[in-house]
Design an enzyme around this catalytic site. Sequence first.
Site, PDB file in Angstrom:
ATOM      1  N   ILE A 187      18.615  30.156  -0.855  1.00  0.00           N
ATOM      2  CA  ILE A 187      17.769  31.520  -0.254  1.00  0.00           C
ATOM      3  C   ILE A 187      16.990  31.305   0.779  1.00  0.00           C
ATOM      4  O   ILE A 187      17.457  32.844   1.487  1.00  0.00           O
ATOM      5  CB  ILE A 187      15.792  30.574  -0.912  1.00  0.00           C
ATOM      6  CG1 ILE A 187      16.081  30.152  -2.545  1.00  0.00           C
ATOM      7  CG2 ILE A 187      14.963  30.792  -0.472  1.00  0.00           C
ATOM      8  CD1 ILE A 187      14.204  30.082  -3.235  1.00  0.00           C
ATOM      9  N   GLU A 190      19.306  34.603   2.101  1.00  0.00           N
ATOM     10  CA  GLU A 190      19.505  35.829   1.396  1.00  0.00           C
ATOM     11  C   GLU A 190      18.240  36.759   2.705  1.00  0.00           C
ATOM     12  O   GLU A 190      17.794  37.356   2.959  1.00  0.00           O
ATOM     13  CB  GLU A 190      18.651  35.741   0.137  1.00  0.00           C
ATOM     14  CG  GLU A 190      20.242  35.209  -0.535  1.00  0.00           C
ATOM     15  CD  GLU A 190      19.615  35.552  -1.932  1.00  0.00           C
ATOM     16  OE1 GLU A 190      20.527  35.231  -2.758  1.00  0.00           O
ATOM     17  OE2 GLU A 190      18.733  35.784  -2.364  1.00  0.00           O
ATOM     18  N   GLU A 206      19.847  23.150   8.997  1.00  0.00           N
ATOM     19  CA  GLU A 206      20.323  22.713   7.673  1.00  0.00           C
ATOM     20  C   GLU A 206      20.562  21.655   7.983  1.00  0.00           C
ATOM     21  O   GLU A 206      21.778  20.503   9.359  1.00  0.00           O
ATOM     22  CB  GLU A 206      21.988  23.299   7.132  1.00  0.00           C
ATOM     23  CG  GLU A 206      22.578  22.929   6.802  1.00  0.00           C
ATOM     24  CD  GLU A 206      21.941  22.825   4.898  1.00  0.00           C
ATOM     25  OE1 GLU A 206      20.775  23.667   4.829  1.00  0.00           O
ATOM     26  OE2 GLU A 206      22.774  21.968   4.543  1.00  0.00           O
ATOM     27  N   VAL A 240      14.343  17.799  10.901  1.00  0.00           N
ATOM     28  CA  VAL A 240      13.427  17.947  11.089  1.00  0.00           C
ATOM     29  C   VAL A 240      12.580  17.359  10.651  1.00  0.00           C
ATOM     30  O   VAL A 240      12.608  16.930   9.631  1.00  0.00           O
ATOM     31  CB  VAL A 240      12.781  19.663  10.100  1.00  0.00           C
ATOM     32  CG1 VAL A 240      11.340  19.734  11.407  1.00  0.00           C
ATOM     33  CG2 VAL A 240      13.828  20.589  10.686  1.00  0.00           C
ATOM     34  N   ASP A 311      14.954  26.420 -15.814  1.00  0.00           N
ATOM     35  CA  ASP A 311      14.483  25.278 -14.380  1.00  0.00           C
ATOM     36  C   ASP A 311      14.166  24.034 -15.366  1.00  0.00           C
ATOM     37  O   ASP A 311      14.276  22.871 -14.532  1.00  0.00           O
ATOM     38  CB  ASP A 311      13.816  26.061 -13.218  1.00  0.00           C
ATOM     39  CG  ASP A 311      14.645  27.200 -12.668  1.00  0.00           C
ATOM     40  OD1 ASP A 311      15.851  27.711 -12.574  1.00  0.00           O
ATOM     41  OD2 ASP A 311      14.389  27.557 -11.472  1.00  0.00           O
ATOM     42  N   HIS A 444      40.389  53.487 -10.431  1.00  0.00           N
ATOM     43  CA  HIS A 444      40.371  53.983  -8.949  1.00  0.00           C
ATOM     44  C   HIS A 444      39.703  54.812  -8.959  1.00  0.00           C
ATOM     45  O   HIS A 444      39.702  56.329  -9.468  1.00  0.00           O
ATOM     46  CB  HIS A 444      41.995  54.079  -8.752  1.00  0.00           C
ATOM     47  CG  HIS A 444      41.842  54.875  -7.137  1.00  0.00           C
ATOM     48  ND1 HIS A 444      42.151  53.725  -6.782  1.00  0.00           N
ATOM     49  CD2 HIS A 444      42.444  55.813  -7.071  1.00  0.00           C
ATOM     50  CE1 HIS A 444      42.204  54.129  -5.406  1.00  0.00           C
ATOM     51  NE2 HIS A 444      42.427  55.405  -5.276  1.00  0.00           N
TER      52      HIS A 444
HETATM   53  P1  NAD Z   1      19.371  25.336  -1.965  1.00  0.00           P
HETATM   54  O1  NAD Z   1      19.236  24.545  -2.978  1.00  0.00           O
HETATM   55  O2  NAD Z   1      20.289  26.338  -2.328  1.00  0.00           O
HETATM   56  O3  NAD Z   1      19.506  24.660  -0.818  1.00  0.00           O
HETATM   57  C1  NAD Z   1      18.168  24.087  -0.053  1.00  0.00           C
HETATM   58  C2  NAD Z   1      19.478  23.492   1.290  1.00  0.00           C
HETATM   59  O4  NAD Z   1      18.446  23.069   1.817  1.00  0.00           O
HETATM   60  C3  NAD Z   1      20.721  23.047   1.159  1.00  0.00           C
HETATM   61  O5  NAD Z   1      21.630  23.021   1.831  1.00  0.00           O
HETATM   62  C4  NAD Z   1      20.303  21.071   1.938  1.00  0.00           C
HETATM   63  O6  NAD Z   1      21.117  21.055   2.518  1.00  0.00           O
HETATM   64  C5  NAD Z   1      19.344  21.999   2.957  1.00  0.00           C
HETATM   65  N1  NAD Z   1      18.025  20.874   3.240  1.00  0.00           N
HETATM   66  C6  NAD Z   1      17.239  20.013   2.023  1.00  0.00           C
HETATM   67  N2  NAD Z   1      16.513  19.472   2.646  1.00  0.00           N
HETATM   68  C7  NAD Z   1      16.475  20.024   4.534  1.00  0.00           C
HETATM   69  C8  NAD Z   1      16.132  19.495   5.267  1.00  0.00           C
HETATM   70  N3  NAD Z   1      15.232  17.999   5.582  1.00  0.00           N
HETATM   71  N4  NAD Z   1      16.638  19.854   6.706  1.00  0.00           N
HETATM   72  C9  NAD Z   1      17.119  21.280   6.824  1.00  0.00           C
HETATM   73  N5  NAD Z   1      17.632  21.653   5.412  1.00  0.00           N
HETATM   74  C10 NAD Z   1      17.157  20.752   4.164  1.00  0.00           C
HETATM   75  O7  NAD Z   1      17.902  25.489  -2.541  1.00  0.00           O
HETATM   76  P2  NAD Z   1      17.362  27.563  -2.392  1.00  0.00           P
HETATM   77  O8  NAD Z   1      17.769  28.021  -1.172  1.00  0.00           O
HETATM   78  O9  NAD Z   1      15.664  26.601  -1.663  1.00  0.00           O
HETATM   79  O10 NAD Z   1      17.470  27.849  -3.664  1.00  0.00           O
HETATM   80  C11 NAD Z   1      16.295  27.395  -5.045  1.00  0.00           C
HETATM   81  C12 NAD Z   1      17.247  27.018  -6.014  1.00  0.00           C
HETATM   82  O11 NAD Z   1      16.747  28.607  -6.489  1.00  0.00           O
HETATM   83  C13 NAD Z   1      18.161  26.894  -6.322  1.00  0.00           C
HETATM   84  O12 NAD Z   1      18.904  26.263  -7.317  1.00  0.00           O
HETATM   85  C14 NAD Z   1      18.906  28.002  -6.170  1.00  0.00           C
HETATM   86  O13 NAD Z   1      20.478  27.874  -7.200  1.00  0.00           O
HETATM   87  C15 NAD Z   1      18.119  29.422  -6.872  1.00  0.00           C
HETATM   88  N6  NAD Z   1      18.364  30.956  -6.245  1.00  0.00           N
HETATM   89  C16 NAD Z   1      18.975  31.206  -6.990  1.00  0.00           C
HETATM   90  C17 NAD Z   1      19.651  32.619  -6.057  1.00  0.00           C
HETATM   91  C18 NAD Z   1      20.649  33.454  -5.987  1.00  0.00           C
HETATM   92  O14 NAD Z   1      21.187  33.092  -7.379  1.00  0.00           O
HETATM   93  N7  NAD Z   1      21.288  34.069  -5.667  1.00  0.00           N
HETATM   94  C19 NAD Z   1      18.502  32.952  -4.940  1.00  0.00           C
HETATM   95  C20 NAD Z   1      17.285  32.510  -4.619  1.00  0.00           C
HETATM   96  C21 NAD Z   1      17.049  30.853  -5.641  1.00  0.00           C
END
Ligand code: NAD
Length: 470
Positions: A187, A190, A206, A240, A311, A444
Amino acid sequence: MSDLSSYNLVVIGAGIGGYPAAIRAAQLGASVLIVDKGETGGTCLNRGCIPTKAFKATSDTLLRMHKLDEFGLSGEVNVKADIKTIVQRKNRIVSELVKGVEFLFKSHGVALKKASAAFLSKNRLQLTYSDGTHEIVESKRFIIGTGSSPADLPGIRADGKFILDSTDILNIDTLPKRLIIIGAGVIGTEFAFIFKSLGVDIVMLEIMSRALPTEDEDIASLIIRSLKKSGITLRTETRVTQAEIRGQEVNLYLDNGEVVTGDRVLLSVGRTINTDGLGLENTGVKLGKRKEIVVDKFLSTGVDGLYACGDAIGGKMLAHIAYREGITAASNLLEGKKLTINYDAIPSALYSTPEAASVGLTEKSAREKGLNIKIGRFPYRALGKARAFSQTEGEVKVIVESGTDKVLGMHIAGAHATDIIAQGAIAIQNGLTIQSIINTVAAHPTYSEAVMEASEDIFSRAIHQPKKSR
Ligand code: NAD
């Protein structure tokens, strides 16, 4: 309390897991009720996949406009991102799709009730409407698809104003100058690309040692390179500890004593599972550590007639997994089938710039399993269509098992990656060898040719690659 209604199946949650389950059950001849306290379509349609793609379409259009001269178009183009109109367009698209799903319910005879559902027992569900009135419905069969919600951090909660979650950010009415994104997962990444293209300064924080920790390393590196190239600041191994709102700014305190200041913060640190308040304690259904509903490989909770999907059962939170689980649960429950899902063949799609997509084993996971593998690659810059469209950033990486030539994994970063990954998914789902991709002619000029050429590269026979020294 009003009359007691009875159905062959009640589905709880009209999201991308629940609504296909309800339609499939109706196709199988069941009388079906679907209950949802929020908008039909759930997260995917209202707050996830579709609205973010509407934003991404704006972002891609804008990025294209910066390259006008490359395409032989000259003259002044004065484009400005108008977030109010971007949000309105998103709302229109969402509302059309929600109406579409509700039309499908009508067409298939699925009853929809907008209420909050809680089990009184394994066969009785209490519905509570927004005006406080109740109704009890009965069924021998239920499918629970209640989804998930954005997670907060200990000490840092989304307030919808300065600290936003992935739902709030889709409804903002002004663009912040500086956006800090906590969490560089799917998320966070993106939204970072989208808002950067709209002119917002982005800092990503991160906690892990790299962004996109679950993606294939080569593909993640390519996307991270692109993040940095577009001017996004990415700080890894950064924790953080606290947030403070001061006037119109937010200060984030890091564990090394540093303070990072922005106008808005996006919290994208994962999602929590929506099983609270469902009365599951009255059913015998078991919950796991993350409060996910525990199911077997047939999606049954083990309580007679009670199945779950999406989920709500944990695992990878992907819309297409929820969809597949929903229709699988419906078939198993109503047709007495024993269908299972091959999760290894489910692709994932990341809407970064460029896009990325994966299916099967990553190189690292294949090696960790002790498998003997061969790898083929093909760069987008060698693809005629990618050149014509100025989309030359990216590569296809294919992983096969040595000896059997079975396709184990495919990882793509580049334009249309999320579409062409289907070739890898078909191969893995059907246990095909790499020859099945090589022998299938890709039209192609298409991006699919990159998959075919990466497959040929395993044998050093990609036509559009220089001779390899052996
Ligand atoms: P995610 O698990 O993909 O990413 C969360 C990120 O936050 C990780 O990299 C993690 O290391 C980091 N993090 C956790 N605690 C932290 C902290 N205290 N400080 C800094 N970083 C920290 O979760 P998301 O991006 O929130 O997405 C949620 C779910 O939704 C996921 O399972 C994802 O696959 C799904 N999703 C999928 C799509 C897609 O398929 N295109 C799009 C959006 C969401």
